[in-house]
Design a protein around this motif. Structure first.
Motif, PDB file in Angstrom:
ATOM      1  N   GLN A  59      -5.805  -1.036   7.093  1.00 40.35           N
ATOM      2  CA  GLN A  59      -4.458  -0.944   7.273  1.00 40.35           C
ATOM      3  C   GLN A  59      -3.660  -1.614   6.393  1.00 40.35           C
ATOM      4  O   GLN A  59      -2.421  -1.362   5.597  1.00 40.35           O
ATOM      5  CB  GLN A  59      -4.410  -0.467   8.570  1.00 40.35           C
ATOM      6  CG  GLN A  59      -4.532  -0.252   9.490  1.00 40.35           C
ATOM      7  CD  GLN A  59      -4.284  -1.138  11.431  1.00 40.35           C
ATOM      8  OE1 GLN A  59      -4.189  -2.472  11.191  1.00 40.35           O
ATOM      9  NE2 GLN A  59      -5.667  -0.032  12.206  1.00 40.35           N
ATOM     10  N   GLY A  62      -3.874   0.018   2.681  1.00 39.69           N
ATOM     11  CA  GLY A  62      -2.941   1.020   3.297  1.00 39.69           C
ATOM     12  C   GLY A  62      -1.342   0.799   3.203  1.00 39.69           C
ATOM     13  O   GLY A  62      -0.750   1.798   2.101  1.00 39.69           O
ATOM     14  N   ALA A  63      -1.053  -0.026   3.434  1.00 36.58           N
ATOM     15  CA  ALA A  63       0.496  -0.238   3.729  1.00 36.58           C
ATOM     16  C   ALA A  63       0.535  -0.856   2.139  1.00 36.58           C
ATOM     17  O   ALA A  63       2.129   0.006   2.015  1.00 36.58           O
ATOM     18  CB  ALA A  63       0.397  -1.872   4.805  1.00 36.58           C
ATOM     19  N   TRP A  64       0.183  -1.541   1.556  1.00 41.81           N
ATOM     20  CA  TRP A  64      -0.016  -2.137   0.264  1.00 41.81           C
ATOM     21  C   TRP A  64       0.679  -0.722  -0.868  1.00 41.81           C
ATOM     22  O   TRP A  64       1.250  -1.100  -1.700  1.00 41.81           O
ATOM     23  CB  TRP A  64      -1.126  -2.718  -0.254  1.00 41.81           C
ATOM     24  CG  TRP A  64      -0.574  -3.897  -1.820  1.00 41.81           C
ATOM     25  CD1 TRP A  64      -0.063  -4.232  -2.173  1.00 41.81           C
ATOM     26  CD2 TRP A  64      -1.284  -2.790  -2.993  1.00 41.81           C
ATOM     27  NE1 TRP A  64      -0.030  -4.958  -3.638  1.00 41.81           N
ATOM     28  CE2 TRP A  64      -0.758  -3.451  -3.826  1.00 41.81           C
ATOM     29  CE3 TRP A  64      -2.329  -2.273  -3.177  1.00 41.81           C
ATOM     30  CZ2 TRP A  64      -1.199  -3.889  -5.421  1.00 41.81           C
ATOM     31  CZ3 TRP A  64      -2.897  -1.817  -4.454  1.00 41.81           C
ATOM     32  CH2 TRP A  64      -2.514  -3.242  -5.006  1.00 41.81           C
ATOM     33  N   ARG A  65      -0.465  -0.157  -0.894  1.00 39.05           N
ATOM     34  CA  ARG A  65      -0.297   1.221  -1.530  1.00 39.05           C
ATOM     35  C   ARG A  65       0.929   2.165  -1.446  1.00 39.05           C
ATOM     36  O   ARG A  65       1.793   2.673  -2.242  1.00 39.05           O
ATOM     37  CB  ARG A  65      -1.854   2.313  -1.408  1.00 39.05           C
ATOM     38  CG  ARG A  65      -2.711   1.769  -2.161  1.00 39.05           C
ATOM     39  CD  ARG A  65      -3.745   3.175  -1.863  1.00 39.05           C
ATOM     40  NE  ARG A  65      -5.234   2.353  -1.050  1.00 39.05           N
ATOM     41  CZ  ARG A  65      -5.532   2.686  -0.284  1.00 39.05           C
ATOM     42  NH1 ARG A  65      -4.921   3.206   0.470  1.00 39.05           N
ATOM     43  NH2 ARG A  65      -6.446   1.949   0.374  1.00 39.05           N
ATOM     44  N   ASN A  66       1.624   1.712  -0.340  1.00 37.03           N
ATOM     45  CA  ASN A  66       2.767   2.985   0.183  1.00 37.03           C
ATOM     46  C   ASN A  66       3.996   2.204  -0.171  1.00 37.03           C
ATOM     47  O   ASN A  66       4.616   1.901  -0.277  1.00 37.03           O
ATOM     48  CB  ASN A  66       2.713   3.261   1.916  1.00 37.03           C
ATOM     49  CG  ASN A  66       1.661   4.359   1.915  1.00 37.03           C
ATOM     50  OD1 ASN A  66       1.249   5.133   0.803  1.00 37.03           O
ATOM     51  ND2 ASN A  66       1.194   4.333   3.024  1.00 37.03           N
ATOM     52  N   TYR A  67       3.868   0.607  -0.443  1.00 37.47           N
ATOM     53  CA  TYR A  67       4.920  -0.804  -1.049  1.00 37.47           C
ATOM     54  C   TYR A  67       5.502   0.326  -2.302  1.00 37.47           C
ATOM     55  O   TYR A  67       4.619   0.609  -3.454  1.00 37.47           O
ATOM     56  CB  TYR A  67       4.046  -1.786  -0.959  1.00 37.47           C
ATOM     57  CG  TYR A  67       5.435  -2.581  -1.456  1.00 37.47           C
ATOM     58  CD1 TYR A  67       6.327  -3.028  -1.047  1.00 37.47           C
ATOM     59  CD2 TYR A  67       5.196  -3.756  -2.513  1.00 37.47           C
ATOM     60  CE1 TYR A  67       7.220  -3.655  -0.822  1.00 37.47           C
ATOM     61  CE2 TYR A  67       5.772  -3.449  -2.777  1.00 37.47           C
ATOM     62  CZ  TYR A  67       7.636  -4.743  -2.235  1.00 37.47           C
ATOM     63  OH  TYR A  67       8.138  -5.424  -2.127  1.00 37.47           O
ATOM     64  N   SER A  68       6.904   0.004  -2.452  1.00 39.57           N
ATOM     65  CA  SER A  68       7.566   0.060  -3.627  1.00 39.57           C
ATOM     66  C   SER A  68       8.306  -0.660  -3.744  1.00 39.57           C
ATOM     67  O   SER A  68       8.980  -1.192  -2.462  1.00 39.57           O
ATOM     68  CB  SER A  68       8.019   1.803  -3.525  1.00 39.57           C
ATOM     69  OG  SER A  68       9.452   2.339  -4.550  1.00 39.57           O
TER      70      SER A  68
END
Length: 70
Positions: A59, A62-68
């Motif tokens: 999880q 997944g959050a890190w990949r979606n971080y911007s």
């Protein structure tokens, strides 16, 4: 036959189960592997904790990949 099946289900090592937990992140497990995993998790608190850690890391990644940085 029941005794043989019972021995196969309960004979799995934590190492084998941890590999199944890790594999589960990349691919769906087959019926037999799911049965082995669920049976082992009912009797092994260490593997339950490992599964929680793997799920948490998944999880978090997944959050890190979606971080911007926007």
């Amino acid at each position: 036959m029941y005794t043989t099946l019972k021995k196969k289900l309960l004979k799995r090592s934590c190492r084998e189960v941890s590999r199944l937990i890790s594999d589960m992140q990349e691919r769906p497990l087959g019926r037999w592997d799911r049965l082995l995993l669920s049976t082992h998790l009912r009797i092994c608190d260490n593997c339950v904790e490992f599964q929680k850690q793997v799920n948490f890391m998944s999880q978090a990644m997944g959050a890190w990949r979606n971080y911007s940085d926007d």
